[in-house]
Design a protein around this motif. Sequence first.
Motif, PDB file in Angstrom:
ATOM      1  N   MET A 136      -0.922 -16.762   4.940  1.00  0.00           N
ATOM      2  CA  MET A 136      -0.429 -15.835   5.431  1.00  0.00           C
ATOM      3  C   MET A 136       0.569 -15.112   5.285  1.00  0.00           C
ATOM      4  O   MET A 136       0.653 -13.824   5.221  1.00  0.00           O
ATOM      5  N   PHE A 137       1.449 -15.648   4.636  1.00  0.00           N
ATOM      6  CA  PHE A 137       2.922 -15.026   4.223  1.00  0.00           C
ATOM      7  C   PHE A 137       2.688 -14.142   3.125  1.00  0.00           C
ATOM      8  O   PHE A 137       3.074 -12.905   2.959  1.00  0.00           O
ATOM      9  N   THR A 138       1.775 -14.715   2.081  1.00  0.00           N
ATOM     10  CA  THR A 138       1.253 -14.094   1.103  1.00  0.00           C
ATOM     11  C   THR A 138       0.537 -12.830   1.156  1.00  0.00           C
ATOM     12  O   THR A 138       0.653 -11.764   0.641  1.00  0.00           O
ATOM     13  N   ARG A 139      -0.328 -12.872   2.445  1.00  0.00           N
ATOM     14  CA  ARG A 139      -1.028 -11.544   2.766  1.00  0.00           C
ATOM     15  C   ARG A 139       0.046 -10.607   3.071  1.00  0.00           C
ATOM     16  O   ARG A 139      -0.181  -9.329   2.977  1.00  0.00           O
ATOM     17  N   GLN A 140       0.934 -10.854   3.933  1.00  0.00           N
ATOM     18  CA  GLN A 140       1.893  -9.857   4.551  1.00  0.00           C
ATOM     19  C   GLN A 140       2.675  -9.175   3.204  1.00  0.00           C
ATOM     20  O   GLN A 140       2.915  -8.080   3.399  1.00  0.00           O
ATOM     21  N   LEU A 141       3.001 -10.263   2.314  1.00  0.00           N
ATOM     22  CA  LEU A 141       3.820  -9.628   1.362  1.00  0.00           C
ATOM     23  C   LEU A 141       3.015  -8.820   0.305  1.00  0.00           C
ATOM     24  O   LEU A 141       3.527  -7.928   0.073  1.00  0.00           O
ATOM     25  N   LEU A 142       1.626  -9.126   0.171  1.00  0.00           N
ATOM     26  CA  LEU A 142       0.859  -8.414  -0.397  1.00  0.00           C
ATOM     27  C   LEU A 142       0.672  -6.815   0.261  1.00  0.00           C
ATOM     28  O   LEU A 142       0.679  -5.841  -0.487  1.00  0.00           O
ATOM     29  N   LEU A 143       0.592  -6.776   1.474  1.00  0.00           N
ATOM     30  CA  LEU A 143       0.272  -5.570   2.110  1.00  0.00           C
ATOM     31  C   LEU A 143       1.751  -4.755   2.131  1.00  0.00           C
ATOM     32  O   LEU A 143       1.585  -3.429   1.952  1.00  0.00           O
ATOM     33  N   ALA A 144       2.649  -5.342   2.440  1.00  0.00           N
ATOM     34  CA  ALA A 144       3.920  -4.731   2.292  1.00  0.00           C
ATOM     35  C   ALA A 144       4.129  -3.942   0.806  1.00  0.00           C
ATOM     36  O   ALA A 144       4.492  -2.987   0.601  1.00  0.00           O
ATOM     37  N   VAL A 145       3.886  -4.856  -0.269  1.00  0.00           N
ATOM     38  CA  VAL A 145       4.125  -4.441  -1.705  1.00  0.00           C
ATOM     39  C   VAL A 145       2.940  -3.169  -1.758  1.00  0.00           C
ATOM     40  O   VAL A 145       3.449  -2.163  -2.401  1.00  0.00           O
TER      41      VAL A 145
END
Length: 164
Positions: free
Chosen positions: A1-10
């Motif tokens: 979940m955190f990885t997906r949010q980080l990927l969207l932010a990047v």
Amino acid sequence: MFTRQLLLAVAGLATAASLTGCYTMADAWENPNDYVPYYLRPYKADVHQGNLVTSDMVLQLEKGMSDAQVQFLLGVPLVRDQFHPNRWDYVYFLQRGNGDRQLRRLTVFFDEERRLDHWISDPMPNEEQADQLILGNIDTFVPEAPKAQTEENAPADAASTPAP
């Protein structure tokens, strides 16, 4: 979940940065001199054309002078119009290497007897300001009023001549 949010932010930041880069590149394409360092720009010399006339020269003009006296004082005029033989134009043009331009004009008019009738002048630099402009030490000049003649700097023969 955190990885997906980080990927969207990047991905969002990368998209914003790339769109900003396109605008910067378009601006750089239209105004390249704003983005090139001064030491990488080519040298452009100052261009001086025409008659260099100073305020001191203009102050020496007197109504009734002959055309030869005016030419001795100011030099050969840049423009002698065959359709206006009683008019001489002294024009000075300065274009700096950085693109700044200056244009100064002096027009003298003669009567039918080839005597100076009147003249029209733009503000002219004094002798020192003209020298500094040519050397590139100053970019522009401030017109100064002529210095008043005092008893200390008056000519010696004027002081010895009695007043009528």
